[in-house]
Design a protein around this motif. Structure first.
Motif, short mmCIF file in Angstrom:
data_model
loop_
_atom_site.label_atom_id
_atom_site.label_comp_id
_atom_site.label_asym_id
_atom_site.label_seq_id
_atom_site.Cartn_x
_atom_site.Cartn_y
_atom_site.Cartn_z
N VAL A 14 0.77 -1.16 -0.07
CA VAL A 14 0.04 -0.13 -0.18
C VAL A 14 0.97 1.27 0.18
N TRP A 15 2.11 1.21 0.76
CA TRP A 15 2.65 2.34 0.77
C TRP A 15 3.41 2.58 -0.53
N VAL A 16 3.92 1.67 -1.05
CA VAL A 16 4.67 1.67 -2.43
C VAL A 16 3.66 2.18 -3.47
N ILE A 17 2.42 1.67 -3.48
CA ILE A 17 1.58 2.17 -4.36
C ILE A 17 1.43 3.64 -4.16
N ALA A 18 1.00 3.90 -3.21
CA ALA A 18 0.90 5.38 -2.61
C ALA A 18 1.92 6.22 -3.23
N ALA A 19 3.31 5.79 -3.00
CA ALA A 19 4.49 6.77 -3.32
C ALA A 19 4.44 6.56 -4.81
N VAL A 20 4.26 5.54 -5.44
CA VAL A 20 4.26 5.60 -6.97
C VAL A 20 3.23 6.67 -7.68
N MET A 21 2.13 6.58 -7.05
CA MET A 21 1.01 7.28 -7.28
C MET A 21 1.15 8.93 -7.36
N ILE A 22 1.97 9.29 -6.13
CA ILE A 22 2.27 10.58 -5.58
C ILE A 22 3.40 11.05 -6.71
N THR A 23 4.39 10.48 -6.87
CA THR A 23 5.47 10.56 -7.83
C THR A 23 4.98 10.71 -9.30
N ALA A 24 3.84 9.92 -9.72
CA ALA A 24 3.24 10.11 -10.99
C ALA A 24 2.44 11.42 -11.10
N ALA A 25 1.70 11.72 -10.12
CA ALA A 25 0.89 13.05 -9.89
C ALA A 25 1.97 14.02 -10.06
N ALA A 26 3.18 14.10 -9.27
CA ALA A 26 4.10 15.23 -9.42
C ALA A 26 5.01 15.35 -10.76
N ALA A 27 5.06 14.18 -11.36
CA ALA A 27 5.61 14.27 -12.62
C ALA A 27 4.71 14.91 -13.71
N ILE A 28 3.39 14.44 -13.77
CA ILE A 28 2.49 15.03 -14.57
C ILE A 28 2.18 16.55 -14.46
N THR A 29 2.10 16.85 -13.23
CA THR A 29 2.02 18.35 -12.69
C THR A 29 3.37 19.10 -13.10
N MET A 30 4.56 18.56 -13.12
CA MET A 30 5.52 19.41 -13.29
C MET A 30 5.60 19.52 -14.98
N PHE A 31 5.01 18.59 -15.93
CA PHE A 31 4.83 18.75 -16.93
C PHE A 31 4.06 20.09 -17.38
N ARG A 32 3.01 19.79 -16.71
CA ARG A 32 1.82 21.17 -16.95
C ARG A 32 2.46 22.44 -16.54
N LEU A 33 3.27 22.48 -15.57
CA LEU A 33 3.99 23.58 -14.96
C LEU A 33 4.89 24.29 -16.02
N LEU A 34 5.71 23.30 -16.71
CA LEU A 34 6.56 23.74 -17.77
C LEU A 34 6.09 24.02 -19.19
N ALA A 35 5.10 23.16 -19.31
CA ALA A 35 4.48 23.45 -20.73
C ALA A 35 3.03 24.37 -20.88
#
Length: 92
Positions: free
Chosen positions: A4-25
């Motif tokens: 559960v903790w690994v899945i939560a960490a992966v989902m938070i990391t994916a959300a941060a990566a997608i948000t950084m793309f929107r921030l830069l683009a």
């Protein structure tokens, strides 16, 4: 329970990566402002997940401070931002 903790960490990391793309683009300043707000919310979720994982409640003070600072920053940027120029020349 570790899964559960690994899945939560992966989902938070994916959300941060997608948000950084929107921030830069982001094509406009308001798109970037929404991306910054979302990135702060993702960071707050990450800190909350860490607090639940480590059973450490001392980071909740940081969550409160981050929430207050991000709210005041968002309101001030939205209030005092300079509108984007639509004729293709970009901001002056």
């Amino acid at each position: 329970m570790t899964v559960v903790w690994v899945i939560a960490a992966v989902m938070i990391t994916a959300a941060a990566a997608i948000t950084m793309f929107r921030l830069l683009a982001g094509p406009s300043t308001l798109d970037r402002l929404v991306a910054v707000d979302t990135l702060i919310a993702v960071a707050m979720c990450g800190v909350g997940i860490w607090a639940a994982y480590s059973l450490d409640s001392t980071v909740t003070y940081g969550l409160t401070a981050l929430a207050l600072i991000s709210f005041v920053g968002s309101v001030s940027v939205a209030r005092f931002r300079v509108p984007d120029i639509k004729d293709g020349r970009g901001p002056r």
